[in-house]
Design a protein around this motif. Sequence first.
Motif, short mmCIF file in Angstrom:
data_model
loop_
_atom_site.label_atom_id
_atom_site.label_comp_id
_atom_site.label_asym_id
_atom_site.label_seq_id
_atom_site.Cartn_x
_atom_site.Cartn_y
_atom_site.Cartn_z
N PRO A 26 62.00 38.34 -21.94
CA PRO A 26 60.96 39.33 -22.31
C PRO A 26 61.44 39.92 -23.49
CG PRO A 26 61.28 39.31 -20.08
CD PRO A 26 62.46 38.47 -20.53
N PHE A 27 60.76 40.07 -24.64
CA PHE A 27 61.22 40.95 -25.69
C PHE A 27 60.01 40.76 -26.74
CE2 PHE A 27 63.83 40.74 -29.88
CZ PHE A 27 64.22 42.00 -29.79
N GLU A 28 59.95 41.96 -27.68
CA GLU A 28 58.64 42.15 -28.45
C GLU A 28 58.63 41.17 -29.59
OE1 GLU A 28 61.04 44.50 -28.10
OE2 GLU A 28 61.58 45.55 -30.13
N LEU A 29 59.70 40.58 -29.72
CA LEU A 29 59.50 39.66 -30.98
C LEU A 29 59.92 38.09 -30.32
CD1 LEU A 29 61.42 41.54 -33.68
CD2 LEU A 29 58.94 41.31 -33.52
N GLY A 30 59.57 37.09 -31.25
CA GLY A 30 60.07 35.85 -30.68
C GLY A 30 60.49 35.11 -32.01
N LEU A 31 61.06 33.84 -31.79
CA LEU A 31 61.52 32.97 -32.67
C LEU A 31 60.37 32.14 -33.28
CD1 LEU A 31 64.99 32.30 -31.38
CD2 LEU A 31 64.71 33.73 -33.39
N GLU A 32 60.41 32.04 -34.74
CA GLU A 32 59.25 31.26 -35.45
C GLU A 32 59.81 29.89 -35.64
OE1 GLU A 32 56.29 32.46 -38.85
OE2 GLU A 32 58.56 32.42 -39.58
N GLY A 33 58.98 29.04 -35.68
CA GLY A 33 59.34 27.62 -35.66
C GLY A 33 58.45 26.49 -35.43
N HIS A 34 58.48 25.30 -35.58
CA HIS A 34 57.57 24.13 -35.46
C HIS A 34 57.51 23.84 -33.92
CE1 HIS A 34 54.87 20.92 -36.29
NE2 HIS A 34 55.78 19.90 -35.77
N SER A 35 58.72 24.00 -33.30
CA SER A 35 58.91 23.57 -31.82
C SER A 35 58.99 25.04 -31.13
CB SER A 35 60.46 23.02 -31.75
OG SER A 35 61.27 23.91 -32.08
N ASP A 36 59.63 25.11 -30.00
CA ASP A 36 59.61 26.32 -29.52
C ASP A 36 60.42 27.32 -30.15
OD1 ASP A 36 62.14 25.33 -28.52
OD2 ASP A 36 61.68 25.13 -26.59
N PHE A 68 56.12 16.99 -32.37
CA PHE A 68 57.29 18.10 -32.02
C PHE A 68 56.55 19.39 -32.29
CE2 PHE A 68 59.46 14.29 -33.81
CZ PHE A 68 59.98 13.76 -32.75
N GLU A 69 55.36 19.58 -32.55
CA GLU A 69 54.85 21.10 -32.48
C GLU A 69 54.88 21.50 -31.01
OE1 GLU A 69 50.87 21.31 -34.48
OE2 GLU A 69 50.90 23.35 -33.78
N GLY A 70 55.48 22.92 -31.06
CA GLY A 70 55.49 23.34 -29.61
C GLY A 70 56.59 22.69 -28.93
N ALA A 71 57.35 21.78 -29.43
CA ALA A 71 58.09 21.09 -28.39
C ALA A 71 59.44 21.78 -27.55
CB ALA A 71 59.16 20.01 -29.43
N ASP A 72 59.47 21.30 -26.50
CA ASP A 72 60.31 21.79 -25.49
C ASP A 72 61.86 21.51 -25.97
OD1 ASP A 72 62.15 22.51 -23.44
OD2 ASP A 72 61.12 21.63 -21.81
N SER A 73 62.69 22.36 -26.46
CA SER A 73 63.78 21.89 -27.10
C SER A 73 65.04 21.52 -26.16
CB SER A 73 64.64 23.22 -27.84
OG SER A 73 63.83 23.51 -28.97
#
Length: 157
Positions: A26-36, A68-73
């Motif tokens: 839980p955090f106000e920001l998240g990591l940007e990317g094609h996958s998760d 791989f869009e939204g892929a579970d790493s």
Amino acid sequence: MRIGGGIDVHRLVRGRRLVLGGVEIPFELGLEGHSDADVLTHALMDALLSAARLPDIGELFPDTDPAFEGADSLALLAEVARRVAEAGLSIVDCDLTLCADRPKIAPHKLAMRENLARALSVPVEAIGLKATTTEGLGFTGEGSGMAAFALCLLEER
Ligand code: MG
């Protein structure tokens, strides 16, 4: 023995989940990317692939491929483990460092190690993990991104 190193960086943005080592924090920001955009898992995948002298994750799982869009790493990490085994190598040990001033990672470290170990089919003791701040310096210090570093040791079977 084979040694491998990997580095990854992702930008922190609003409106994205923060997933590290397969744990949603839980955090106000998240990591940007094609996958998760799991920066920690990505660094580990590149370390393993490099040690096995296999193509890197950019080549194996291109961010231009809709598959791989939204892929579970963690699923991608399991695929990397399969390829490493196929190359005749066993995973001996891995060590990870996450650079992020916020949020606090310590409460989630064991869950991350367990997730990574499960995906690689290794004991949790084979996954080292620490987090460090950069004292407010650079992009990790100002909170515009996170960086992760990974090392691994593989053994020829
Ligand atoms: Mg990445």
